[in-house]
Design an enzyme around this catalytic site. Sequence first.
Site, PDB file in Angstrom:
ATOM      1  N   LYS A 149       0.856  -1.187   0.000  1.00 23.93           N
ATOM      2  CA  LYS A 149       0.000   0.000   0.000  1.00 23.93           C
ATOM      3  C   LYS A 149       0.894   1.240   0.000  1.00 23.93           C
ATOM      4  O   LYS A 149       1.747   1.399   0.881  1.00 23.93           O
ATOM      5  CB  LYS A 149      -0.877  -0.048   1.257  1.00 23.93           C
TER       6      LYS A 149
HETATM    7  C1  E4P Z   1      -8.170   2.146   3.563  1.00 25.40           C
HETATM    8  O1  E4P Z   1      -7.564   1.172   3.176  1.00 25.40           O
HETATM    9  C2  E4P Z   1      -8.028   2.722   4.898  1.00 25.40           C
HETATM   10  O2  E4P Z   1      -7.437   1.768   5.754  1.00 25.40           O
HETATM   11  C3  E4P Z   1      -9.327   3.081   5.570  1.00 25.40           C
HETATM   12  O3  E4P Z   1     -10.441   2.697   4.822  1.00 25.40           O
HETATM   13  C4  E4P Z   1      -9.367   4.461   6.120  1.00 25.40           C
HETATM   14  O4  E4P Z   1     -10.604   4.655   6.742  1.00 25.40           O
HETATM   15  P1  E4P Z   1     -10.888   5.802   7.835  1.00 25.40           P
HETATM   16  O5  E4P Z   1     -11.160   7.075   7.101  1.00 25.40           O
HETATM   17  O6  E4P Z   1     -12.100   5.301   8.555  1.00 25.40           O
HETATM   18  O7  E4P Z   1      -9.671   5.885   8.699  1.00 25.40           O
END
Ligand code: E4P
Length: 218
Positions: free
Chosen positions: A87
């Site tokens: 990622k």
């Molecule tokens: C995406 O892969 C992120 O881990 C996640 O969806 C972020 O979400 P949040 O805005 O609830 O932190």
Amino acid sequence: MKFFVDTANLKQIEEAQDLGILDGVTTNPSLMAKEGISGVDSVLSHYKAICDLVDGDVSAEVISTDFEGMVREGENLAQIDDKIVVKVPMIKEGIKAIRYFTDNGIKTNCTLVFSAGQAIMAAKAGATYLSPFIGRVDDISWDGMELIEQISNIYAIQGFSTQILAASIRNPLHIVKAAEAGADVCTCPLSSILGLLNHPLTDIGLAKFLADHKKSSN
Ligand code: E4P
């Protein structure tokens, strides 16, 4: 549409896997910190534990923000298991790293995406997944779902193969709307996945069926 669970919590991942509907997991540094995981060795072994629990892709995020650092970290992460997807944040160095990983057969998830322009850049670099953050867009009174629709149209018109991974999901309705808007994957908290099951008429109907069955068997 594929379902990923958005957590680093092993119990929740196991519960989602047991449902038989799980296609993968996404994590991020905040989710890892929430589980108290820190230090390179603990982080790597936690990712290994997640990979051992699920059938499907597991997104593991790099911390570096320079190209060399991202490549070093990403190559390390990719060695953990074939399920690992590196990622990478949507920044200039991140785009270079995604291109490098793509050319070297390593799957990527371009994260922190908030615009169609960014989505085009990630697809051009060959990202496997693109993570537009729906909830965080909604949080500032813009429309996260419109962003998914726009990217979905652009990718279809242009024939980009990058999969749209709707992220920052806050509730079950987000999942339904993301499916309508053309997301390939939705990554969700376990509570939002379980929330899809709920309907008062199901509860009322089941209670009546069971009560009638009990009456007729007396
Ligand atoms: C995406 O892969 C992120 O881990 C996640 O969806 C972020 O979400 P949040 O805005 O609830 O932190």
